[in-house]
Design a protein around this motif. Structure first.
Motif, PDB file in Angstrom:
ATOM      1  N   VAL A 266       0.856  -1.195   0.000  1.00  0.00           N
ATOM      2  CA  VAL A 266       0.000   0.000   0.000  1.00  0.00           C
ATOM      3  C   VAL A 266       0.890   1.242   0.000  1.00  0.00           C
ATOM      4  O   VAL A 266       1.787   1.392   0.840  1.00  0.00           O
ATOM      5  CB  VAL A 266      -0.942   0.008   1.230  1.00  0.00           C
ATOM      6  N   THR A 267       0.663   2.142  -0.957  1.00  0.00           N
ATOM      7  CA  THR A 267       1.506   3.335  -1.123  1.00  0.00           C
ATOM      8  C   THR A 267       1.087   4.443  -0.162  1.00  0.00           C
ATOM      9  O   THR A 267       0.093   4.325   0.573  1.00  0.00           O
ATOM     10  CB  THR A 267       1.402   3.867  -2.564  1.00  0.00           C
ATOM     11  N   ALA A 268       1.820   5.543  -0.230  1.00  0.00           N
ATOM     12  CA  ALA A 268       1.485   6.708   0.592  1.00  0.00           C
ATOM     13  C   ALA A 268       0.114   7.270   0.227  1.00  0.00           C
ATOM     14  O   ALA A 268      -0.514   7.967   1.034  1.00  0.00           O
ATOM     15  CB  ALA A 268       2.557   7.787   0.423  1.00  0.00           C
ATOM     16  N   ASP A 269      -0.342   6.963  -1.003  1.00  0.00           N
ATOM     17  CA  ASP A 269      -1.674   7.409  -1.424  1.00  0.00           C
ATOM     18  C   ASP A 269      -2.777   6.514  -0.874  1.00  0.00           C
ATOM     19  O   ASP A 269      -3.964   6.748  -1.133  1.00  0.00           O
ATOM     20  CB  ASP A 269      -1.768   7.416  -2.968  1.00  0.00           C
ATOM     21  N   GLY A 270      -2.388   5.451  -0.145  1.00  0.00           N
ATOM     22  CA  GLY A 270      -3.387   4.571   0.461  1.00  0.00           C
ATOM     23  C   GLY A 270      -3.922   3.504  -0.466  1.00  0.00           C
ATOM     24  O   GLY A 270      -4.960   2.901  -0.197  1.00  0.00           O
ATOM     25  N   VAL A 271      -3.237   3.255  -1.594  1.00  0.00           N
ATOM     26  CA  VAL A 271      -3.720   2.271  -2.567  1.00  0.00           C
ATOM     27  C   VAL A 271      -2.550   1.427  -3.079  1.00  0.00           C
ATOM     28  O   VAL A 271      -1.379   1.771  -2.877  1.00  0.00           O
ATOM     29  CB  VAL A 271      -4.406   2.957  -3.775  1.00  0.00           C
ATOM     30  N   ILE A 272      -2.909   0.332  -3.743  1.00  0.00           N
ATOM     31  CA  ILE A 272      -1.942  -0.459  -4.513  1.00  0.00           C
ATOM     32  C   ILE A 272      -2.331  -0.297  -5.973  1.00  0.00           C
ATOM     33  O   ILE A 272      -3.486  -0.503  -6.345  1.00  0.00           O
ATOM     34  CB  ILE A 272      -1.990  -1.951  -4.132  1.00  0.00           C
ATOM     35  N   LYS A 273      -1.399   0.094  -6.813  1.00  0.00           N
ATOM     36  CA  LYS A 273      -1.676   0.271  -8.244  1.00  0.00           C
ATOM     37  C   LYS A 273      -1.329  -1.028  -8.966  1.00  0.00           C
ATOM     38  O   LYS A 273      -0.171  -1.440  -9.020  1.00  0.00           O
ATOM     39  CB  LYS A 273      -0.859   1.431  -8.807  1.00  0.00           C
ATOM     40  N   LEU A 274      -2.341  -1.682  -9.498  1.00  0.00           N
ATOM     41  CA  LEU A 274      -2.174  -2.936 -10.239  1.00  0.00           C
ATOM     42  C   LEU A 274      -2.350  -2.641 -11.725  1.00  0.00           C
ATOM     43  O   LEU A 274      -3.378  -2.092 -12.135  1.00  0.00           O
ATOM     44  CB  LEU A 274      -3.216  -3.967  -9.768  1.00  0.00           C
ATOM     45  N   SER A 275      -1.366  -2.966 -12.532  1.00  0.00           N
ATOM     46  CA  SER A 275      -1.399  -2.625 -13.956  1.00  0.00           C
ATOM     47  C   SER A 275      -1.242  -3.868 -14.824  1.00  0.00           C
ATOM     48  O   SER A 275      -0.493  -4.785 -14.490  1.00  0.00           O
ATOM     49  CB  SER A 275      -0.281  -1.631 -14.303  1.00  0.00           C
ATOM     50  N   LEU A 276      -1.950  -3.851 -15.949  1.00  0.00           N
ATOM     51  CA  LEU A 276      -1.811  -4.885 -16.974  1.00  0.00           C
ATOM     52  C   LEU A 276      -1.458  -4.182 -18.274  1.00  0.00           C
ATOM     53  O   LEU A 276      -2.270  -3.431 -18.821  1.00  0.00           O
ATOM     54  CB  LEU A 276      -3.105  -5.685 -17.135  1.00  0.00           C
ATOM     55  N   GLY A 277      -0.251  -4.391 -18.747  1.00  0.00           N
ATOM     56  CA  GLY A 277       0.202  -3.677 -19.923  1.00  0.00           C
ATOM     57  C   GLY A 277       0.335  -2.192 -19.630  1.00  0.00           C
ATOM     58  O   GLY A 277       0.456  -1.770 -18.476  1.00  0.00           O
ATOM     59  N   LYS A 278       0.270  -1.375 -20.678  1.00  0.00           N
ATOM     60  CA  LYS A 278       0.460   0.062 -20.513  1.00  0.00           C
ATOM     61  C   LYS A 278      -0.853   0.816 -20.298  1.00  0.00           C
ATOM     62  O   LYS A 278      -0.845   1.966 -19.880  1.00  0.00           O
ATOM     63  CB  LYS A 278       1.169   0.639 -21.750  1.00  0.00           C
ATOM     64  N   LYS A 279      -1.981   0.150 -20.579  1.00  0.00           N
ATOM     65  CA  LYS A 279      -3.223   0.910 -20.648  1.00  0.00           C
ATOM     66  C   LYS A 279      -4.273   0.532 -19.616  1.00  0.00           C
ATOM     67  O   LYS A 279      -5.283   1.217 -19.481  1.00  0.00           O
ATOM     68  CB  LYS A 279      -3.825   0.786 -22.055  1.00  0.00           C
ATOM     69  N   LYS A 280      -4.071  -0.545 -18.878  1.00  0.00           N
ATOM     70  CA  LYS A 280      -5.083  -0.968 -17.908  1.00  0.00           C
ATOM     71  C   LYS A 280      -4.524  -0.862 -16.500  1.00  0.00           C
ATOM     72  O   LYS A 280      -3.528  -1.509 -16.165  1.00  0.00           O
ATOM     73  CB  LYS A 280      -5.531  -2.406 -18.198  1.00  0.00           C
ATOM     74  N   HIS A 281      -5.188  -0.042 -15.692  1.00  0.00           N
ATOM     75  CA  HIS A 281      -4.740   0.201 -14.326  1.00  0.00           C
ATOM     76  C   HIS A 281      -5.930   0.126 -13.378  1.00  0.00           C
ATOM     77  O   HIS A 281      -6.994   0.696 -13.651  1.00  0.00           O
ATOM     78  CB  HIS A 281      -4.092   1.585 -14.211  1.00  0.00           C
ATOM     79  N   ILE A 282      -5.741  -0.551 -12.277  1.00  0.00           N
ATOM     80  CA  ILE A 282      -6.780  -0.669 -11.237  1.00  0.00           C
ATOM     81  C   ILE A 282      -6.144  -0.310  -9.895  1.00  0.00           C
ATOM     82  O   ILE A 282      -5.021  -0.734  -9.605  1.00  0.00           O
ATOM     83  CB  ILE A 282      -7.344  -2.104 -11.146  1.00  0.00           C
ATOM     84  N   LEU A 283      -6.866   0.472  -9.104  1.00  0.00           N
ATOM     85  CA  LEU A 283      -6.386   0.778  -7.754  1.00  0.00           C
ATOM     86  C   LEU A 283      -7.007  -0.215  -6.771  1.00  0.00           C
ATOM     87  O   LEU A 283      -8.220  -0.399  -6.751  1.00  0.00           O
ATOM     88  CB  LEU A 283      -6.786   2.212  -7.360  1.00  0.00           C
ATOM     89  N   ILE A 284      -6.182  -0.861  -5.990  1.00  0.00           N
ATOM     90  CA  ILE A 284      -6.637  -1.760  -4.937  1.00  0.00           C
ATOM     91  C   ILE A 284      -6.708  -0.936  -3.641  1.00  0.00           C
ATOM     92  O   ILE A 284      -5.667  -0.428  -3.164  1.00  0.00           O
ATOM     93  CB  ILE A 284      -5.679  -2.952  -4.752  1.00  0.00           C
ATOM     94  N   ARG A 285      -7.906  -0.782  -3.114  1.00  0.00           N
ATOM     95  CA  ARG A 285      -8.084   0.034  -1.914  1.00  0.00           C
ATOM     96  C   ARG A 285      -8.292  -0.861  -0.694  1.00  0.00           C
ATOM     97  O   ARG A 285      -9.021  -1.851  -0.767  1.00  0.00           O
ATOM     98  CB  ARG A 285      -9.272   0.981  -2.084  1.00  0.00           C
ATOM     99  N   ARG A 286      -7.691  -0.470   0.389  1.00  0.00           N
ATOM    100  CA  ARG A 286      -7.812  -1.203   1.640  1.00  0.00           C
ATOM    101  C   ARG A 286      -9.151  -0.837   2.289  1.00  0.00           C
ATOM    102  O   ARG A 286      -9.378   0.322   2.633  1.00  0.00           O
ATOM    103  CB  ARG A 286      -6.652  -0.840   2.566  1.00  0.00           C
ATOM    104  N   ALA A 287     -10.052  -1.813   2.399  1.00  0.00           N
ATOM    105  CA  ALA A 287     -11.367  -1.566   2.974  1.00  0.00           C
ATOM    106  C   ALA A 287     -11.391  -1.993   4.435  1.00  0.00           C
ATOM    107  O   ALA A 287     -10.722  -2.955   4.818  1.00  0.00           O
ATOM    108  CB  ALA A 287     -12.440  -2.333   2.197  1.00  0.00           C
ATOM    109  N   ALA A 288     -12.158  -1.280   5.235  1.00  0.00           N
ATOM    110  CA  ALA A 288     -12.243  -1.588   6.662  1.00  0.00           C
ATOM    111  C   ALA A 288     -12.883  -2.953   6.875  1.00  0.00           C
ATOM    112  O   ALA A 288     -13.728  -3.374   6.111  1.00  0.00           O
ATOM    113  CB  ALA A 288     -13.052  -0.511   7.361  1.00  0.00           C
TER     114      ALA A 288
END
Length: 418
Positions: A396-418
């Motif tokens: 988890v980054t300082a922004d509070g998320v994990i950036k998961l990427s597939l190739g150059k164009k697909k990005h999803i933020l993994i957010r930590r939920a309570a």
């Protein structure tokens, strides 16, 4: 016909919407002298239409923009049967509740392209269940069915394709073309509707309606079809590697919709600017002349303009800014699509393959494994090669998320939920 007199047909021709017209000079003369009413039918087979329907919706938009009246016909009645045109097998039958729910969901999109109301040039949204669900079968057979030749119906490409492949065509589906023809006649009588538009695969069904109208005493009716579009590489419009490009925001985000158009193939940019935006033709000609690296800037304009009509200008510009931050600055933009993962799972660690599937970047662990082995997966912009890796709170980054990427164009933020 070399040049149309009417604004509507001239606009459609220069923008590439016209495939066939049943009587060009007659329809052009009609549009030039009076306010014309035209319709396109939409079957409620899902809670949302997808980008493959946009060419039809834009035709209705240009109807209204050039001073005429557009009807978006919802198939609340025909949806109970299902259009068999060029399908390899029968559609799954839907309940009335499902159909009504789908129509209510689909309706939300149209007001972004058309102005509905009671005025003479305001668009109308009509449900063919109004007349189809109350039909008396014996009277319908006598008054309408007698006008149809089974021999002629068997000759339609949409029917022949199924029969030539020795695929079953039920009597229920066979009735669909009769019901669609009857829709045209009903709309002609109730709303003075003179034109039905649709994709080129609907030509036979529309001409059926013209013929039925002639036999049942309507004024002269007309047909206009648009080409069935594929991308330059042959892909079907409205589909992507990850699924359908839905028009409803609750089924596909404005960002993902923007990305679909941003990834347009170079050879399609000029054509798509004409079909899917309302930019003036002079501006489109200027943009189409750009080449080299500038084509990428034109693709961003295309994506923003198409998205602005559907989702609003603010959402479109926000999507463009999110993409800029993600791709050009390598940052983490807050508006990227995100997936919540419970804190307990992240603390324990979640398998990389499972996370890729949960994020919608693959449909199975096997597909996810191939992505990892191909070097396409990154966590926080760092390549990942170990398919057995556990992803947890440490990523988890300082922004509070994990950036998961597939190739150059697909990005999803993994957010930590309570």
């Amino acid at each position: 016909m070399s040049e149309f007199k009417s604004d509507f047909l001239r606009t459609l021709k220069e923008r590439g919407f016209i495939h066939q017209i049943s009587d060009e000079s007659g329809l052009d003369a009609l549009f030039a002298k009076e306010t014309v009413t035209a319709y396109i039918g939409f079957d409620p087979t899902a809670p949302s239409l997808h980008a493959g329907s946009l060419i039809q919706i834009m035709m209705l938009h240009w109807m209204q923009a050039t001073g005429h009246r557009a009807i978006s016909l919802m198939g609340g009645g025909t949806g109970m049967v299902g259009d068999p045109s060029f399908k390899e097998e029968a559609r799954q039958l839907m309940t009335v509740d499902t159909i009504e729910g789908n129509i209510a969901s689909i309706k939300r999109v149209f007001s972004n392209y058309l102005t509905y109301g009671e005025g003479p040039k305001d668009a109308l949204m009509i449900n063919n269940a109004e007349w189809l669900r109350s039909l008396n079968y014996l009277e319908f057979l006598r008054d309408v069915g007698r006008h149809f030749s089974v021999n002629r119906m068997l000759a339609f490409d949409s029917v022949k394709t199924r029969l030539d492949r020795e695929q079953s065509l039920s009597f229920l589906e066979f009735n669909y073309m009769i019901l669609q023809a009857y829709d045209f006649v009903e709309l002609a009588k109730r709303y003075d509707c003179r034109l039905q538009m649709g994709g080129s695969d609907q030509w036979g069904n529309i001409v059926n309606g013209i013929d039925l109208g002639h036999r049942m005493g309507t004024q002269q009716l007309y047909a206009l079809t648009s080409p069935l579009l594929t991308t330059s590489s042959g892909a079907k419009m409205g589909k992507s590697a990850t699924g359908a490009i839905w028009l409803n925001a609750d089924m596909l985000s404005a960002y993902d919709f923007w990305q679909y158009w941003r990834n347009t193939e170079d050879a399609d940019v000029s054509r798509f600017l004409k079909l899917y935006t309302t930019l003036p033709m002079g501006e489109i000609a200027r943009l189409s002349a750009l080449a080299g690296s500038e084509i990428n800037e034109v693709k961003k304009i295309l994506a923003t303009e198409v998205t602005a009509i559907l989702h609003g200008r603010d959402a479109a510009e926000q999507a463009a800014e999110t993409a800029r931050k993600t791709f050009e600055e390598g940052g983490v933009a807050e508006n990227l699509p995100s997936v919540d993962v419970p804190a307990s799972e992240l603390d324990a660690g979640i398998g990389l393959l499972s996370l890729i599937v949960r994020a919608g970047l693959a449909t199975s662990n096997g597909e996810a494994r191939r992505h990892v082995q191909g070097g396409a997966v990154r966590i926080n912009d760092q390549a990942v090669s170990d398919e057995r890796r556990l992803i947890g709170s440490g990523e988890v980054t300082a922004d509070g998320v994990i950036k998961l990427s597939l190739g150059k164009k697909k990005h999803i933020l993994i957010r930590r939920a309570a």
